[in-house]
Each structure stands twice: as C-alpha cells, then as structure tokens.
Scaffold this motif. Structure first.
Motif, PDB file in Angstrom:
ATOM      1  N   MET A   1       0.756  -1.230  -0.044  1.00 35.16           N
ATOM      2  CA  MET A   1       0.186  -0.036   0.037  1.00 35.16           C
ATOM      3  C   MET A   1       0.974   1.038  -0.161  1.00 35.16           C
ATOM      4  O   MET A   1       0.540   2.271  -0.244  1.00 35.16           O
ATOM      5  N   GLN A   2       2.205   1.075   0.424  1.00 28.81           N
ATOM      6  CA  GLN A   2       2.984   2.405   0.701  1.00 28.81           C
ATOM      7  C   GLN A   2       4.393   1.977  -0.062  1.00 28.81           C
ATOM      8  O   GLN A   2       5.322   1.514   0.731  1.00 28.81           O
ATOM      9  N   ASP A   3       4.578   2.350  -1.476  1.00 32.14           N
ATOM     10  CA  ASP A   3       5.924   2.247  -1.847  1.00 32.14           C
ATOM     11  C   ASP A   3       6.954   3.100  -1.210  1.00 32.14           C
ATOM     12  O   ASP A   3       6.553   4.306  -0.954  1.00 32.14           O
TER      13      ASP A   3
ATOM     14  N   THR B   1       6.730   6.926   5.338  1.00 34.83           N
ATOM     15  CA  THR B   1       5.678   6.740   4.114  1.00 34.83           C
ATOM     16  C   THR B   1       4.396   7.404   4.823  1.00 34.83           C
ATOM     17  O   THR B   1       3.298   7.480   4.125  1.00 34.83           O
ATOM     18  N   HIS B   2       4.244   7.786   6.060  1.00 33.46           N
ATOM     19  CA  HIS B   2       3.026   8.339   6.668  1.00 33.46           C
ATOM     20  C   HIS B   2       3.522   8.802   8.122  1.00 33.46           C
ATOM     21  O   HIS B   2       4.404   8.451   8.569  1.00 33.46           O
ATOM     22  N   THR B   3       2.729   9.513   8.757  1.00 31.33           N
ATOM     23  CA  THR B   3       2.914  10.013  10.110  1.00 31.33           C
ATOM     24  C   THR B   3       2.509   8.951  11.270  1.00 31.33           C
ATOM     25  O   THR B   3       2.861   9.379  12.286  1.00 31.33           O
TER      26      THR B   3
ATOM     27  N   GLY C   1       4.873   8.314  14.090  1.00 28.80           N
ATOM     28  CA  GLY C   1       4.841   9.062  15.376  1.00 28.80           C
ATOM     29  C   GLY C   1       3.818   8.500  16.354  1.00 28.80           C
ATOM     30  O   GLY C   1       4.029   8.809  17.881  1.00 28.80           O
ATOM     31  N   GLN C   2       2.783   7.839  16.296  1.00 30.85           N
ATOM     32  CA  GLN C   2       1.893   7.041  17.367  1.00 30.85           C
ATOM     33  C   GLN C   2       2.879   6.163  18.194  1.00 30.85           C
ATOM     34  O   GLN C   2       2.628   6.340  19.421  1.00 30.85           O
ATOM     35  N   ILE C   3       3.854   5.477  17.628  1.00 28.76           N
ATOM     36  CA  ILE C   3       4.444   4.680  18.542  1.00 28.76           C
ATOM     37  C   ILE C   3       5.601   5.503  19.480  1.00 28.76           C
ATOM     38  O   ILE C   3       5.788   5.202  20.747  1.00 28.76           O
TER      39      ILE C   3
ATOM     40  N   TYR D   1       6.690  10.555   2.571  1.00 30.65           N
ATOM     41  CA  TYR D   1       7.313  10.727   1.243  1.00 30.65           C
ATOM     42  C   TYR D   1       6.844   9.188   0.646  1.00 30.65           C
ATOM     43  O   TYR D   1       6.876   8.165   1.347  1.00 30.65           O
ATOM     44  N   ARG D   2       6.573   9.089  -0.600  1.00 27.16           N
ATOM     45  CA  ARG D   2       6.177   7.624  -1.213  1.00 27.16           C
ATOM     46  C   ARG D   2       6.751   7.400  -2.766  1.00 27.16           C
ATOM     47  O   ARG D   2       6.518   8.681  -3.367  1.00 27.16           O
ATOM     48  N   PHE D   3       7.339   6.281  -2.962  1.00 32.93           N
ATOM     49  CA  PHE D   3       8.088   6.265  -4.036  1.00 32.93           C
ATOM     50  C   PHE D   3       6.917   5.798  -5.175  1.00 32.93           C
ATOM     51  O   PHE D   3       6.693   4.635  -5.374  1.00 32.93           O
TER      52      PHE D   3
ATOM     53  N   TYR E   1       1.976  16.204   2.694  1.00 30.89           N
ATOM     54  CA  TYR E   1       1.717  16.517   4.074  1.00 30.89           C
ATOM     55  C   TYR E   1       0.789  15.419   4.835  1.00 30.89           C
ATOM     56  O   TYR E   1      -0.230  14.971   4.169  1.00 30.89           O
ATOM     57  N   GLN E   2       1.059  14.866   6.078  1.00 31.75           N
ATOM     58  CA  GLN E   2      -0.106  14.191   6.754  1.00 31.75           C
ATOM     59  C   GLN E   2      -0.260  14.888   8.219  1.00 31.75           C
ATOM     60  O   GLN E   2       0.430  15.193   8.465  1.00 31.75           O
ATOM     61  N   VAL E   3      -1.506  14.608   8.507  1.00 29.25           N
ATOM     62  CA  VAL E   3      -1.718  15.016  10.070  1.00 29.25           C
ATOM     63  C   VAL E   3      -2.241  13.610  10.583  1.00 29.25           C
ATOM     64  O   VAL E   3      -3.479  13.347  10.333  1.00 29.25           O
ATOM     65  N   GLU E   4      -1.582  13.338  11.587  1.00 30.51           N
ATOM     66  CA  GLU E   4      -1.962  12.057  12.251  1.00 30.51           C
ATOM     67  C   GLU E   4      -2.647  12.433  13.578  1.00 30.51           C
ATOM     68  O   GLU E   4      -2.288  13.377  14.039  1.00 30.51           O
ATOM     69  N   GLY E   5      -3.752  11.872  14.108  1.00 27.72           N
ATOM     70  CA  GLY E   5      -4.173  11.993  15.325  1.00 27.72           C
ATOM     71  C   GLY E   5      -4.240  10.655  16.196  1.00 27.72           C
ATOM     72  O   GLY E   5      -4.223   9.562  15.692  1.00 27.72           O
TER      73      GLY E   5
ATOM     74  N   TYR F   1      -9.677  -1.177   5.935  1.00 28.60           N
ATOM     75  CA  TYR F   1      -8.680  -1.906   6.217  1.00 28.60           C
ATOM     76  C   TYR F   1      -7.249  -1.235   6.498  1.00 28.60           C
ATOM     77  O   TYR F   1      -6.831  -0.550   5.528  1.00 28.60           O
ATOM     78  N   PHE F   2      -6.830  -1.055   7.800  1.00 27.01           N
ATOM     79  CA  PHE F   2      -5.586  -0.587   7.867  1.00 27.01           C
ATOM     80  C   PHE F   2      -4.853  -1.660   9.011  1.00 27.01           C
ATOM     81  O   PHE F   2      -5.436  -1.870  10.035  1.00 27.01           O
ATOM     82  N   PRO F   3      -3.461  -1.941   8.868  1.00 29.67           N
ATOM     83  CA  PRO F   3      -2.862  -2.945   9.764  1.00 29.67           C
ATOM     84  C   PRO F   3      -3.076  -2.473  11.235  1.00 29.67           C
ATOM     85  O   PRO F   3      -2.870  -3.524  12.179  1.00 29.67           O
ATOM     86  N   PHE F   4      -2.848  -1.330  11.647  1.00 28.18           N
ATOM     87  CA  PHE F   4      -2.632  -0.720  12.948  1.00 28.18           C
ATOM     88  C   PHE F   4      -3.903  -0.325  13.337  1.00 28.18           C
ATOM     89  O   PHE F   4      -3.734   0.301  14.627  1.00 28.18           O
ATOM     90  N   THR F   5      -5.140  -0.323  12.967  1.00 29.40           N
ATOM     91  CA  THR F   5      -6.395  -0.164  13.642  1.00 29.40           C
ATOM     92  C   THR F   5      -7.296  -1.435  13.322  1.00 29.40           C
ATOM     93  O   THR F   5      -7.375  -2.184  12.558  1.00 29.40           O
ATOM     94  N   GLU F   6      -7.967  -1.492  14.307  1.00 27.89           N
ATOM     95  CA  GLU F   6      -9.187  -2.692  14.297  1.00 27.89           C
ATOM     96  C   GLU F   6     -10.510  -2.286  15.142  1.00 27.89           C
ATOM     97  O   GLU F   6     -10.199  -2.113  16.400  1.00 27.89           O
TER      98      GLU F   6
ATOM     99  N   ALA G   1      -8.891   6.089   9.336  1.00 28.35           N
ATOM    100  CA  ALA G   1      -9.216   6.022  10.798  1.00 28.35           C
ATOM    101  C   ALA G   1      -9.389   4.655  11.386  1.00 28.35           C
ATOM    102  O   ALA G   1      -9.523   3.809  10.922  1.00 28.35           O
ATOM    103  N   GLY G   2      -9.339   4.854  12.956  1.00 28.44           N
ATOM    104  CA  GLY G   2     -10.050   3.415  13.481  1.00 28.44           C
ATOM    105  C   GLY G   2      -9.508   3.392  14.961  1.00 28.44           C
ATOM    106  O   GLY G   2      -8.741   4.206  15.515  1.00 28.44           O
ATOM    107  N   MET G   3      -9.754   2.272  15.563  1.00 29.64           N
ATOM    108  CA  MET G   3      -9.434   2.062  16.856  1.00 29.64           C
ATOM    109  C   MET G   3      -8.142   1.336  17.001  1.00 29.64           C
ATOM    110  O   MET G   3      -7.851   0.409  16.173  1.00 29.64           O
TER     111      MET G   3
ATOM    112  N   PHE H   1      -6.160   8.508  13.636  1.00 27.16           N
ATOM    113  CA  PHE H   1      -6.697   8.748  12.362  1.00 27.16           C
ATOM    114  C   PHE H   1      -5.727   9.346  11.549  1.00 27.16           C
ATOM    115  O   PHE H   1      -4.611   9.977  12.057  1.00 27.16           O
ATOM    116  N   GLY H   2      -5.574   9.495  10.182  1.00 24.44           N
ATOM    117  CA  GLY H   2      -4.750  10.242   9.313  1.00 24.44           C
ATOM    118  C   GLY H   2      -5.464  10.651   8.216  1.00 24.44           C
ATOM    119  O   GLY H   2      -6.016  10.375   7.484  1.00 24.44           O
ATOM    120  N   MET H   3      -4.873  12.044   7.992  1.00 25.65           N
ATOM    121  CA  MET H   3      -5.588  12.772   6.856  1.00 25.65           C
ATOM    122  C   MET H   3      -4.407  13.528   6.046  1.00 25.65           C
ATOM    123  O   MET H   3      -3.287  13.878   6.544  1.00 25.65           O
TER     124      MET H   3
HETATM  125  N1  DAH Z   1      -1.255   5.952   7.870  1.00 25.75           N
HETATM  126  C1  DAH Z   1      -2.385   5.907   6.847  1.00 25.75           C
HETATM  127  C2  DAH Z   1      -2.078   6.181   5.347  1.00 25.75           C
HETATM  128  O1  DAH Z   1      -1.163   6.787   5.304  1.00 25.75           O
HETATM  129  C3  DAH Z   1      -3.402   6.662   7.198  1.00 25.75           C
HETATM  130  C4  DAH Z   1      -4.108   6.253   8.618  1.00 25.75           C
HETATM  131  C5  DAH Z   1      -5.040   5.599   8.453  1.00 25.75           C
HETATM  132  C6  DAH Z   1      -3.713   6.728   9.620  1.00 25.75           C
HETATM  133  C7  DAH Z   1      -5.828   5.109   9.419  1.00 25.75           C
HETATM  134  C8  DAH Z   1      -4.235   6.384  11.044  1.00 25.75           C
HETATM  135  C9  DAH Z   1      -5.352   5.547  10.932  1.00 25.75           C
HETATM  136  O2  DAH Z   1      -3.864   6.620  12.001  1.00 25.75           O
HETATM  137  O3  DAH Z   1      -6.034   5.206  11.827  1.00 25.75           O
HETATM  138  O4  DAH Z   1      -2.445   5.971   4.695  1.00 25.75           O
END
Ligand code: DAH
Length: 341
Positions: free
Chosen positions: A155-157, A170-172, A175-177, A197-199, A211-215, A251-256, A287-289, A310-312
């Motif tokens: 999903m993220q080259d 490849t994403h913010t 920073g969660q960890i 950055y993504r290739f 840019y991304q903003v993670e929450g 689906y994102f591996p880090f949320t469920e 986004a997700g739990m 969440f990430g936007m």
């Molecule tokens: N990291 C994901 C991306 O770059 C975006 C994202 C999705 C961030 C779900 C999150 C999340 O924190 O819960 O595509």
C-alpha cells in the motif's frame, strides 16, 4: 550735494523694487554700492566742498549707504525665499493619488491548512507533537503491525536509504509509537503533522512528497463513538456548519476496526456533482481504533487502555475546500497559484 544724495537714494530704491532675480540684484549692487558705483562717484566730489560742510554731507552719505545696504539685504532675502516657494510648488505631491501597494508575503497554502487543522484540534484538547521524517523500518512498519513481506507494505511504496532499515517515512503513523513510548501509561491526545514520502507515480491526486496530519487519543474507556464525535466536530469546523460525516469499513494493519471517513460533498451537499464524482461524499481521512498489538508496542496494556487514531492529507483537504483539481499545484512554487490563498 545733500540733494544729490537724496535723489540717488530714491532712484536706487526705485530700481531695486523692480528687480526679481539674483543676477540683476548683483548688478544693481555693483552699479550703486560698488567701488566705481554711483554712490562712490558722487562722494568723490566731497573734496571740492568747503571744509565746514563736509561732516554733515559725510554723515548723510553714511545714512544713504546704510539704507541702501539694508534694502539690498532685504531684497536678496526676498528673492531667495521666492525661489524656495517655487521649488516647493513644483515638488508638491498629489495626496489624492491612490497609493502603491507594497509587495507583501503570505503563508503558503500548506502552512495555512496545517495551522487551521492544528487550531481545530486544539479546541478539542489535542496537542501538537512532531516525530522524525527519516524513520526506522521498525517504527514505520513493524511496530505498526506491518511485518516484513506483509502484503500491506504494497500500500505504501517506500524510499529507502542505502541502509535498508532506514527510510523516509511513508506516513505519520510511526509518530504514534514514538509518542506512546514517551508518555505511557499517561492518557494521550495529540496530532502529529509532518511531511511524508512515497515512491509512487505522481498523479493529479498524489505526489511523492506530501503532508499528513496524524491524530491519536489513548486512555481508558475510549470508544469508536469518541472517534466519530471528534471527526464530526472537525468536519463542521473545517468545512462549515451542518456537515455530515459517514464511516465506511476499511482496512489498516494498525487499527481494528478500521474506517474511512467521508464528509457530505461541500459543493452539492450530497446530490452528486463533479467534485464528489457523483457519489455525494468526499473522503477526508483513514481512521480506526488502535490495534491491541500497536497499543502493546507503544507500552499500553490493551486490556486496560484503548484508543483511536486517524490520518489525513491536508493537501487533499485543501483541494476539496478550494476546488483545486491537481495536487501538484500545491508543492510547485507558482505565485499565480499561491497568491490566490
Ligand atoms: N497511515 C495511513 C496512510 O497513510 C492513514 C491512517 C489510516 C492513519 C488510519 C491512521 C489510521 O492513524 O488510523 O494511509
């Protein structure tokens, strides 16, 4: 001779009155008061006077000389003042002309939207936290529940450095960890803005740098309803009152569970138009739990703590807000584009 002096005085003063230039004035001085001037010529005749008359004539001659000299000084001053007046007149400024607008800078569109997003989440108690742009594979992927060879890596080259453990994030989300490890087991409410950055192939909707903003919110008793309320509040503050938010399963591996959040189209309000591709909805974030494994990797016991994330992409959000049809305008420095915001 007294009479002659009187006549000379009157005649000279008369001539002086007509003079309006410094050069004429100088000539007058030479002709009247100079060594060979009319006054000097007249006084040469003094020698022929009877000795008894001389003191009176001399005194009178002095008076005339003083008078003429004073008149000269006055005239000189007058002419000079007049010249200054003329210059002021020529130099006068038309204060009714419109001013020239000074060239002033402004904040870049990306900065404006990052600040606006930061302001909105601050109203909900989120602090800003920053984490590195150059990351370890461990944080960018593994600790986020994306092991090596996991298909989700597709999903993220990725841009790797010469050391394959070190990459451009490849994403913010890494920073969660980092923020969890810094604050566990305290409750957390942060946003993490930054460059990613993504290739990837550059298109109208995605660039290799963005840019991304993670929450992230972690604590006790945090539920999906909190996530939904937070995002709905964000959508209303960002896009205006009355906005509706919907969640789609994702689906994102880090949320469920994982979701994607949409806002009803800010142009057509849901009826369907070109901006929303006739769906009535605009995607604004993933986004997700927070996945139990990710909570554990951050140092939180998932049996006690829960969280949402969440990430936007603020670039995408600016595109929606201003109906910009190509994301590449945002990072290129074309002033004709940037000056509009
Ligand atoms: N990291 C994901 C991306 O770059 C975006 C994202 C999705 C961030 C779900 C999150 C999340 O924190 O819960 O595509």
């Amino acid at each position: 001779m007294i009479e002659q002096l009187k006549a000379l005085e009157l005649e000279s003063l008369d001539k002086l009155k007509a003079i309006d230039s410094l050069s004429d004035l100088d000539q007058w001085r030479v002709e009247v008061l100079g060594r060979k001037g009319s006054l000097a010529l007249l006084l040469r005749g003094m020698g022929q006077l009877p000795a008894a008359d001389r003191p009176a004539v001399g005194a009178r001659a002095n008076e005339v000389k003083n008078t003429l000299e004073a008149a000269y000084a006055l005239a000189e001053n007058g002419i000079k003042q007049q010249a200054i007046g003329q210059r002021l007149h020529q130099d006068q400024v038309d204060v009714t002309l419109p001013g020239r607008r000074p060239g002033s800078g402004r904040l870049h569109l990306s900065t404006q939207s990052l600040q606006e997003i930061g302001r909105i989440f601050a109203t909900m108690g989120f602090q800003v936290w920053e984490s590195p742009e150059v990351e370890l594979d461990l944080f960018n992927f593994e600790l986020l529940n994306i092991p090596p060879y996991h298909p989700a890596r597709d999903m993220q080259d990725t841009f790797y450095t010469t050391n394959s453990d070190i990459l451009l994030r490849t994403h913010t989300s890494p920073g969660q960890i980092r923020v969890m490890r810094r604050y566990a087991p305290e409750p957390i409410r942060v946003i993490l803005p930054g460059k990613c950055y993504r290739f990837e192939q550059v298109t109208t909707r995605s660039d290799i740098q963005f840019y991304q903003v993670e929450g992230l919110a972690v604590g006790r008793h945090i539920t999906l309803a909190d996530l939904k309320g937070t995002i709905a509040n964000f959508a209303i503050q960002m896009f205006g009152p009355g906005r509706e938010v919907r969640f789609r399963y994702s689906y994102f591996p880090f949320t469920e569970p994982s979701v994607e959040a949409d806002v009803d189209c800010i142009i057509c309000g849901g009826k369907g138009c070109r901006l929303c591709k006739y769906s009535g909805w605009l995607e604004i974030m993933g986004a997700g739990m927070v996945h139990p494994t990710v909570l554990r990797n951050g140092g939180y016991d998932p049996d006690i703590y829960s969280g949402f994330a969440f990430g936007m992409g603020p670039g995408r959000i600016s595109m929606l807000q201003h109906a910009i049809d190509d994301i590449r305008y945002i990072l290129t420095s074309d002033l004709r584009f940037l000056e509009q915001f």
